[in-house]
Design an enzyme around this catalytic site. Structure first.
Site, PDB file in Angstrom:
ATOM      1  N   CYS A   1      -0.261   5.593   1.828  1.00  0.00           N
ATOM      2  CA  CYS A   1       0.089   4.189   2.067  1.00  0.00           C
ATOM      3  C   CYS A   1       0.901   4.101   3.360  1.00  0.00           C
ATOM      4  CB  CYS A   1       0.892   3.634   0.903  1.00  0.00           C
ATOM      5  SG  CYS A   1       1.416   1.925   1.175  1.00  0.00           S
ATOM      6  N   ILE A   2       0.379   3.381   4.330  1.00  0.00           N
ATOM      7  CA  ILE A   2       0.993   3.356   5.650  1.00  0.00           C
ATOM      8  C   ILE A   2       2.389   2.747   5.641  1.00  0.00           C
ATOM      9  CG2 ILE A   2      -0.164   1.212   6.337  1.00  0.00           C
ATOM     10  CD1 ILE A   2      -0.331   2.470   9.197  1.00  0.00           C
TER      11      ILE A   2
END
Length: 130
Positions: free
Chosen positions: A78-79
């Site tokens: 998840c960025i």
């Protein structure tokens, strides 16, 4: 069966990454498919290529990489969770003018859309951690 895994716990202080890895291996051995593993919250640390497993402990980063490469599993970090924890891939390091990056392939950055896509295209979504 086709599974998407969602992992929340940090690899160094939670059993989430190890338990998800064990589940993935067992499912694959039974002929199932793991389409995607989505690492969220503190689990994003699994993608760091700069961690070193203590002697006698499993190298979870390496184990996930090997499993993904062997079985074509999409490993998504998840960025937004990663960036706020100081984890950047090569592209984001350039974008934010950082001197280095610590996320390496086959781990890749993406957003929650990949989690939604995994849920929509898998038979089951299984979450590991709190």
């Amino acid at each position: 069966m086709n599974y998407t895994l969602v992992i929340h716990g940090a690899p160094a202080s939670s059993q989430s990454c190890q338990t998800a890895l064990s589940f993935a291996r067992a499912a694959l051995n039974r002929g199932h498919k793991i389409a995607r593993a989505f690492f969220f919250r503190d689990a994003v640390h699994i993608g760091s290529g700069l961690t070193v497993a203590p002697q006698g402990e499993a190298d979870l980063h390496k184990a996930w990489k090997e499993l993904a490469e062997e079985h074509e599993i999409d490993l998504v970090i998840c960025i937004s969770a990663a960036l706020k924890r100081g984890l950047v891939d090569e592209r984001e390091a350039r974008r934010y003018d950082k001197v280095s990056h610590n996320i390496d392939a086959p781990f890749n950055f993406s957003g929650l859309g990949q989690l939604i896509d995994g849920a929509a295209t898998s038979d089951h979504v299984i979450t590991f951690g709190d």
